[in-house]
Design a protein around this motif. Structure first.
Motif, PDB file in Angstrom:
ATOM      1  N   SER A 136     -12.200 -80.307  -4.481  1.00 11.80           N
ATOM      2  CA  SER A 136     -13.535 -80.903  -4.560  1.00 11.80           C
ATOM      3  C   SER A 136     -14.435 -80.378  -3.446  1.00 11.80           C
ATOM      4  O   SER A 136     -15.635 -80.156  -3.648  1.00 11.80           O
ATOM      5  N   VAL A 137     -13.846 -80.176  -2.264  1.00 12.90           N
ATOM      6  CA  VAL A 137     -14.606 -79.641  -1.138  1.00 12.90           C
ATOM      7  C   VAL A 137     -15.109 -78.238  -1.457  1.00 12.90           C
ATOM      8  O   VAL A 137     -16.268 -77.895  -1.195  1.00 12.90           O
ATOM      9  N   VAL A 138     -14.251 -77.423  -2.038  1.00  8.81           N
ATOM     10  CA  VAL A 138     -14.625 -76.052  -2.393  1.00  8.81           C
ATOM     11  C   VAL A 138     -15.767 -76.048  -3.403  1.00  8.81           C
ATOM     12  O   VAL A 138     -16.712 -75.252  -3.292  1.00  8.81           O
ATOM     13  N   LEU A 139     -15.704 -76.935  -4.396  1.00  4.56           N
ATOM     14  CA  LEU A 139     -16.775 -77.002  -5.391  1.00  4.56           C
ATOM     15  C   LEU A 139     -18.123 -77.308  -4.750  1.00  4.56           C
ATOM     16  O   LEU A 139     -19.140 -76.682  -5.068  1.00  4.56           O
ATOM     17  N   LEU A 140     -18.132 -78.269  -3.820  1.00  4.31           N
ATOM     18  CA  LEU A 140     -19.396 -78.615  -3.172  1.00  4.31           C
ATOM     19  C   LEU A 140     -19.885 -77.498  -2.259  1.00  4.31           C
ATOM     20  O   LEU A 140     -21.094 -77.265  -2.140  1.00  4.31           O
ATOM     21  N   CYS A 141     -18.965 -76.793  -1.622  1.00  4.10           N
ATOM     22  CA  CYS A 141     -19.362 -75.663  -0.782  1.00  4.10           C
ATOM     23  C   CYS A 141     -19.961 -74.541  -1.633  1.00  4.10           C
ATOM     24  O   CYS A 141     -20.973 -73.934  -1.260  1.00  4.10           O
ATOM     25  N   LEU A 142     -19.341 -74.268  -2.768  1.00  3.37           N
ATOM     26  CA  LEU A 142     -19.896 -73.263  -3.678  1.00  3.37           C
ATOM     27  C   LEU A 142     -21.266 -73.693  -4.175  1.00  3.37           C
ATOM     28  O   LEU A 142     -22.184 -72.870  -4.317  1.00  3.37           O
ATOM     29  N   ALA A 162     -21.512 -75.940 -10.366  1.00  2.19           N
ATOM     30  CA  ALA A 162     -20.375 -76.265  -9.497  1.00  2.19           C
ATOM     31  C   ALA A 162     -20.388 -77.739  -9.116  1.00  2.19           C
ATOM     32  O   ALA A 162     -19.340 -78.406  -9.099  1.00  2.19           O
ATOM     33  N   ALA A 163     -21.569 -78.279  -8.818  1.00  5.64           N
ATOM     34  CA  ALA A 163     -21.678 -79.688  -8.460  1.00  5.64           C
ATOM     35  C   ALA A 163     -21.397 -80.584  -9.665  1.00  5.64           C
ATOM     36  O   ALA A 163     -20.703 -81.602  -9.561  1.00  5.64           O
ATOM     37  N   MET A 164     -21.922 -80.195 -10.828  1.00  5.49           N
ATOM     38  CA  MET A 164     -21.716 -80.982 -12.040  1.00  5.49           C
ATOM     39  C   MET A 164     -20.244 -81.013 -12.431  1.00  5.49           C
ATOM     40  O   MET A 164     -19.775 -81.996 -13.024  1.00  5.49           O
ATOM     41  N   ALA A 165     -19.517 -79.960 -12.077  1.00 10.86           N
ATOM     42  CA  ALA A 165     -18.088 -79.917 -12.380  1.00 10.86           C
ATOM     43  C   ALA A 165     -17.321 -80.961 -11.581  1.00 10.86           C
ATOM     44  O   ALA A 165     -16.203 -81.334 -11.955  1.00 10.86           O
ATOM     45  N   GLY A 207     -24.000 -83.451  -9.552  1.00  7.12           N
ATOM     46  CA  GLY A 207     -24.830 -82.561 -10.348  1.00  7.12           C
ATOM     47  C   GLY A 207     -26.303 -82.920 -10.272  1.00  7.12           C
ATOM     48  O   GLY A 207     -27.166 -82.046 -10.169  1.00  7.12           O
ATOM     49  N   LEU A 208     -26.606 -84.227 -10.318  1.00  5.30           N
ATOM     50  CA  LEU A 208     -27.986 -84.671 -10.213  1.00  5.30           C
ATOM     51  C   LEU A 208     -28.575 -84.316  -8.853  1.00  5.30           C
ATOM     52  O   LEU A 208     -29.726 -83.882  -8.751  1.00  5.30           O
ATOM     53  N   LEU A 209     -27.779 -84.500  -7.804  1.00  8.82           N
ATOM     54  CA  LEU A 209     -28.254 -84.159  -6.466  1.00  8.82           C
ATOM     55  C   LEU A 209     -28.508 -82.655  -6.347  1.00  8.82           C
ATOM     56  O   LEU A 209     -29.499 -82.222  -5.743  1.00  8.82           O
ATOM     57  N   ALA A 210     -27.612 -81.870  -6.927  1.00 12.14           N
ATOM     58  CA  ALA A 210     -27.793 -80.414  -6.896  1.00 12.14           C
ATOM     59  C   ALA A 210     -29.075 -80.018  -7.620  1.00 12.14           C
ATOM     60  O   ALA A 210     -29.831 -79.158  -7.144  1.00 12.14           O
ATOM     61  N   ALA A 211     -29.321 -80.646  -8.760  1.00 14.91           N
ATOM     62  CA  ALA A 211     -30.557 -80.366  -9.498  1.00 14.91           C
ATOM     63  C   ALA A 211     -31.778 -80.770  -8.675  1.00 14.91           C
ATOM     64  O   ALA A 211     -32.806 -80.078  -8.673  1.00 14.91           O
ATOM     65  N   GLY A 212     -31.646 -81.881  -7.941  1.00 16.10           N
ATOM     66  CA  GLY A 212     -32.731 -82.328  -7.076  1.00 16.10           C
ATOM     67  C   GLY A 212     -33.003 -81.351  -5.946  1.00 16.10           C
ATOM     68  O   GLY A 212     -34.159 -81.094  -5.586  1.00 16.10           O
ATOM     69  N   ILE A 213     -31.935 -80.797  -5.372  1.00 15.77           N
ATOM     70  CA  ILE A 213     -32.085 -79.797  -4.314  1.00 15.77           C
ATOM     71  C   ILE A 213     -32.788 -78.562  -4.863  1.00 15.77           C
ATOM     72  O   ILE A 213     -33.711 -78.012  -4.239  1.00 15.77           O
ATOM     73  N   ALA A 214     -32.351 -78.108  -6.033  1.00 15.26           N
ATOM     74  CA  ALA A 214     -32.951 -76.927  -6.649  1.00 15.26           C
ATOM     75  C   ALA A 214     -34.442 -77.153  -6.903  1.00 15.26           C
ATOM     76  O   ALA A 214     -35.277 -76.292  -6.594  1.00 15.26           O
ATOM     77  N   ALA A 215     -34.780 -78.311  -7.451  1.00 20.29           N
ATOM     78  CA  ALA A 215     -36.178 -78.613  -7.734  1.00 20.29           C
ATOM     79  C   ALA A 215     -37.000 -78.680  -6.450  1.00 20.29           C
ATOM     80  O   ALA A 215     -38.110 -78.133  -6.380  1.00 20.29           O
ATOM     81  N   SER A 216     -36.459 -79.338  -5.430  1.00 20.16           N
ATOM     82  CA  SER A 216     -37.169 -79.468  -4.161  1.00 20.16           C
ATOM     83  C   SER A 216     -37.408 -78.102  -3.517  1.00 20.16           C
ATOM     84  O   SER A 216     -38.474 -77.839  -2.961  1.00 20.16           O
TER      85      SER A 216
END
Length: 296
Positions: free
Chosen positions: A45-51, A105-108, A114-123
């Motif tokens: 899980s740590v690796v997924l978030l790092c990716l 990777a986050a959604m996985a 995944g929502l947070l990752a999408a929020g980061i991308a949008a921001s």
């Protein structure tokens, strides 16, 4: 310069390492390793978030250069896109790939991640296209990207976001301060802005120290905070003495790289000393990369 190096310059490798440190700090805050660091399966899980954060940050800064191509042609013509080394279409393709990698990777891991990752991308994209030109909202916009990045790490245990989500205010304030002073990198800045940034830095340091005292994890947290303080205030004081563009650039660079020590302090404040040490090990890696590739 080779094309491969051109793509790496667009991605700001040294900065990506600091984004990984954000996520690791968030993981420490979540309490994910409260039972120890011995279970190998925990690290998937740590690796997924790092990716995820690597893709999001890398893609975000690539699009920053895509949107700034015309301005860079005047102020920084040596950059990969205005110099002609990397065609804009290829840069856009790389940016899309990295951002999508980050979200997938986050959604996985979890839907929340995944929502947070999408929020980061949008921001990040909002900042790249519009936010950076806004005097007040721009720095907050940039800070929001880092705040959400800390939350991305915390989201490894989704319920922990409710408990500790407010801590994302610290990186928001810190990065907003860096973003404010970064506007003087080319033509120089104002001392009032630099002094204000110094005050915001102090607020963040006091916040982390306060958490450490509250949680009774003081010694190593203070050690990391001392290193963090020296790393950010030394170049900032020089920039205040002489607010020329080159001095402000050094203060901005130090502020970005010092995020690693700040994140180590967060991990130590939450009793995750082994993870704090892992984060600190990222600092020499980031410093080495910063000598090879631009940070700002």
């Amino acid at each position: 310069m080779t094309k491969t190096k051109g793509f790496l310059i667009l991605m700001r490798p040294a900065n990506i390492v600091t984004a990984v440190a954000d996520v690791l700090a968030g993981i420490a805050i979540s309490g994910y390793f409260a039972q120890g660091f011995t279970h190998f399966n925990q690290w998937g899980s740590v690796v997924l978030l790092c990716l995820s954060t690597m893709g999001l940050y890398g893609g975000g800064v690539v699009f920053n250069d895509v949107f700034d191509a015309e301005l860079d042609a005047i102020e920084r013509p040596e950059r990969p896109i205005p110099s002609g080394l990397i065609p804009k279409k290829e840069a856009i393709t790389l940016g899309i790939f990295l951002v999508m990698m980050g979200v997938v990777a986050a959604m996985a891991l979890t839907f929340t991640s995944g929502l947070l990752a999408a929020g980061i991308a949008a921001s990040a994209l909002v900042y790249d296209k519009w936010g950076k030109h806004q005097t007040l909202l721009g720095p907050i916009n940039m800070g929001l990207c880092r705040g959400l990045n800390l939350l991305l790490g915390i989201s490894i245990i989704p319920a922990a976001i409710t408990q500790w989500g407010y801590l994302a205010l610290a990186p928001i304030i810190y990065i907003a301060a860096i973003t404010m002073i970064s506007r003087g990198e080319v033509f120089g800045g104002r001392k009032k802005t630099l002094y204000f940034a110094g005050v915001l830095y102090a607020l963040v340091i006091l916040a982390i120290a306060g958490v450490a005292v509250w949680r009774h994890d003081i010694p190593f947290t203070i050690l990391f905070l001392v290193g963090f303080s020296y790393m950010i205030y030394s170049p900032l004081s020089k920039a205040i003495s002489d607010p020329a563009g080159k001095n402000i650039g050094k203060a901005v660079k130090a502020g970005v790289l010092a995020l690693i020590l700040m994140n180590a302090a967060w991990a130590a404040a939450f009793g995750a000393l082994p993870l704090a040490i892992v984060i600190v090990i990222l600092l020499p890696i980031s410093l080495k990369l910063a000598r090879l590739f631009a940070v700002t």
